[in-house]
Design an enzyme around this catalytic site. Structure first.
Site, PDB file in Angstrom:
ATOM      1  N   SER A 133      -0.181 -28.309  13.290  1.00  0.00           N
ATOM      2  CA  SER A 133      -1.026 -28.195  11.856  1.00  0.00           C
ATOM      3  C   SER A 133      -0.687 -26.675  11.270  1.00  0.00           C
ATOM      4  CB  SER A 133      -2.428 -28.477  12.039  1.00  0.00           C
ATOM      5  OG  SER A 133      -3.252 -28.201  11.082  1.00  0.00           O
ATOM      6  N   THR A 134      -1.060 -26.563   9.972  1.00  0.00           N
ATOM      7  CA  THR A 134      -1.135 -25.235   9.539  1.00  0.00           C
ATOM      8  C   THR A 134      -2.496 -24.496  10.139  1.00  0.00           C
ATOM      9  OG1 THR A 134      -0.393 -25.876   7.244  1.00  0.00           O
ATOM     10  CG2 THR A 134      -1.484 -23.603   7.432  1.00  0.00           C
ATOM     11  N   ASN A 135      -3.246 -25.192  10.643  1.00  0.00           N
ATOM     12  CA  ASN A 135      -4.350 -24.663  11.049  1.00  0.00           C
ATOM     13  C   ASN A 135      -4.274 -23.988  12.460  1.00  0.00           C
ATOM     14  OD1 ASN A 135      -5.518 -25.713   8.932  1.00  0.00           O
ATOM     15  ND2 ASN A 135      -6.885 -27.175   9.760  1.00  0.00           N
ATOM     16  N   THR A 180     -22.722  23.139  12.402  1.00  0.00           N
ATOM     17  CA  THR A 180     -23.374  21.774  12.203  1.00  0.00           C
ATOM     18  C   THR A 180     -24.208  21.776  10.906  1.00  0.00           C
ATOM     19  OG1 THR A 180     -25.334  22.871  13.626  1.00  0.00           O
ATOM     20  CG2 THR A 180     -23.473  21.899  14.933  1.00  0.00           C
ATOM     21  N   SER A 311      -1.852  22.229  -9.787  1.00  0.00           N
ATOM     22  CA  SER A 311      -2.717  22.211 -11.376  1.00  0.00           C
ATOM     23  C   SER A 311      -1.607  22.296 -12.413  1.00  0.00           C
ATOM     24  CB  SER A 311      -3.516  23.398 -11.618  1.00  0.00           C
ATOM     25  OG  SER A 311      -4.074  23.236 -12.837  1.00  0.00           O
ATOM     26  N   SER A 312      -1.828  21.692 -13.527  1.00  0.00           N
ATOM     27  CA  SER A 312      -0.999  21.597 -14.775  1.00  0.00           C
ATOM     28  C   SER A 312      -1.379  22.553 -15.804  1.00  0.00           C
ATOM     29  CB  SER A 312      -0.823  20.292 -15.544  1.00  0.00           C
ATOM     30  OG  SER A 312      -2.440  20.009 -15.919  1.00  0.00           O
ATOM     31  N   LYS A 317      -2.019  27.681  -8.350  1.00  0.00           N
ATOM     32  CA  LYS A 317      -3.057  26.864  -7.718  1.00  0.00           C
ATOM     33  C   LYS A 317      -2.415  26.025  -6.664  1.00  0.00           C
ATOM     34  CE  LYS A 317      -7.433  24.520  -8.433  1.00  0.00           C
ATOM     35  NZ  LYS A 317      -7.244  23.217  -7.733  1.00  0.00           N
TER      36      LYS A 317
END
Length: 453
Positions: A133-135, A180, A311-312, A317
């Site tokens: 079965s597929t199952n 912490t 950065s463009s 950067k």
């Protein structure tokens, strides 16, 4: 052209198309995404392995003729050897239960087996799907695929263990300020931090090994609902012998078919490990972004490799690109884990039919991690620059060093010295000397950073 029929009707398919009418209907009904069954060759190959073992088991049980068995086995071997997947075009988003996947496999094997058969026409349901079965076959193929995907991920995680081991040794004495709640704490070494990351990865590898062992428990023989209707005990016994031999793996039958069909907790457990890995990668990447912040007004205790302009509009950067990639992958895996949990929860009565969406998300999570780890290693971890002098300065100035004074002078006095140090922008050591609690030689000895690690 050839004519194909089912109980709904009939269609014509071109002769070179190997799949049949049920796959054609799935293509018509579920044109949803660009993600296809043929994008997951591991799943296809494991389905074929199951069909091959089933054919031999049916022959040994007296249910399939020698000629038909040989034709099916030859068709399976063709697919396993050629590794061509163009005849498995169905969308991963399809009806629940995986029926379309099972029938796509059945129909292609039927088409190929009929080129080998000397006698009767080999039917996708009657012969290829005999005693199945597929199952039971589909979840079994998922299990075997998880075994394969786990091995690939383990390979990458083992490489990460080597990297962390080397970094631990290299920076065993490289002091940094512990933090912490993002506030100054007492010093540790980078090596100690890397040791913790190493042990985490080893633990995930151990969990994946356990998953691999569990993934070899299949549900073949259960058929539709666990009662084994249509599958004899002789067939089932021979199936497990054959597939174990063919795949050289200790594959075995699930101890309880009804449990295996109803419950999807195995998939949830697998997804949890993948989510654990993702959560660690996200945490480590966030830490790297924090410690590398700057370069002129941030923490700048480490520098990450420049892999591309950041950065463009701002020349020069550099962004923490690789950690940012890892974090986004992690977010995606968290979402996939949620989908898997929902699908597991929505199984009804005797069967969980949502394994298709579970499969998609599990396999994608495996692939994301396995593909990302080498990049994380090669483009980030292997090229981190630790600014030892700056780290030592930060560690030396931490007011939390007063923790060493509590045993000698008591908590209240240590708190008083800490408050004074922060108020006057002095180090704890400078305050202790100023207050004549310790002379300079004593203070240098007591506040030597090596004493804290």
């Amino acid at each position: 052209m050839r004519l194909e029929k089912d109980f709904i009707g009939e269609i014509e398919l071109e002769d070179h198309i190997e799949y049949g009418i049920q796959t054609f209907r799935a293509l018509q009904n579920f044109s949803i995404s660009h993600q296809k069954l043929n994008d997951y060759p591991i799943l296809i190959m494991n389905m074929v392995q199951i069909k091959k073992a089933a054919a031999t088991a049916n022959y040994l049980a007296g249910s399939l003729t020698s000629n038909d068995c040989q034709a099916i086995v030859t068709a399976c071997d063709e697919l396993l050897t050629q590794q061509t997947y163009d005849q498995f075009p169905i969308d991963l988003y399809n009806a629940g239960g995986g029926v379309s996947v099972n029938m796509n496999i059945n129909e292609v094997l039927s088409y190929r087996a009929n080129r080998q058969s000397l006698h009767e026409k080999i039917h996708p349901n009657t012969h290829i799907n005999m005693s199945q079965s597929t199952n039971d076959v589909f979840p079994s193929a998922i299990h075997l695929s998880i075994h394969t995907y786990s091995e690939a991920l383990i390979t990458q995680l083992e490489k990460l263990v080597v990297v962390f081991t080397n970094l631990e040794k290299e920076h065993a004495q490289t002091v940094k300020l512990g933090r912490t709640c993002l506030q100054d704490a007492v010093p540790i070494t980078f090596g100690q931090g890397y040791s913790g990351q190493k042990v985490f990865v080893i633990r995930q590898i151990e969990k994946l090994r356990c998953i691999q062992n569990e993934s070899l428990e299949l549900v073949v023989g259960a058929t539709a609902v666990g009662t084994s209707i249509g599958a004899s005990a002789v067939y089932t016994s021979n199936f497990y012998s054959e597939i174990s031999k063919n795949m050289a793996l200790p594959i075995r039958c699930a101890p309880n078919y009804f449990d295996a069909l109803q419950h999807a907790d195995f998939y949830v457990n697998v997804s949890t490990i993948l989510k654990n890995c993702a959560s660690a990668f996200s945490k480590w990447s966030s830490d790297l972004r924090f410690l590398s912040s700057g370069p002129t007004s941030g923490i700048t205790e480490i520098s990450l490799p420049a892999v591309q302009p950041g950065s463009s509009i701002m020349p020069g950067k550099v962004n923490p690109c690789i950690p940012e990639m890892m974090m986004q992958i992690s977010f995606d895996i968290f979402g996939k884990d949620t989908a898997i949990s929902l699908a597991a929860e929505r199984g009804e009565l005797e069967l969980n039919v949502w394994e298709m969406i579970i499969t998609k998300n599990l396999f994608e999570s495996f692939e994301l991690l396995s593909n990302a780890i080498p990049l994380f290693i090669d483009k980030c971890l292997n090229h981190i620059v630790i600014h030892a002098e700056r780290n030592e300065q930060h560690a030396s100035k931490s007011a939390a060093l007063s923790a060493v004074l509590t045993k000698q002078f008591g908590y209240v006095k240590a708190l008083e010295l800490t408050t004074l140090a922060l108020k006057k922008n002095m180090t704890i050591k400078e305050v202790v000397i100023q207050q004549q609690l310790l002379d300079e030689q004593q203070a240098n000895k007591q506040f030597n950073l090596k004493n804290f690690i």
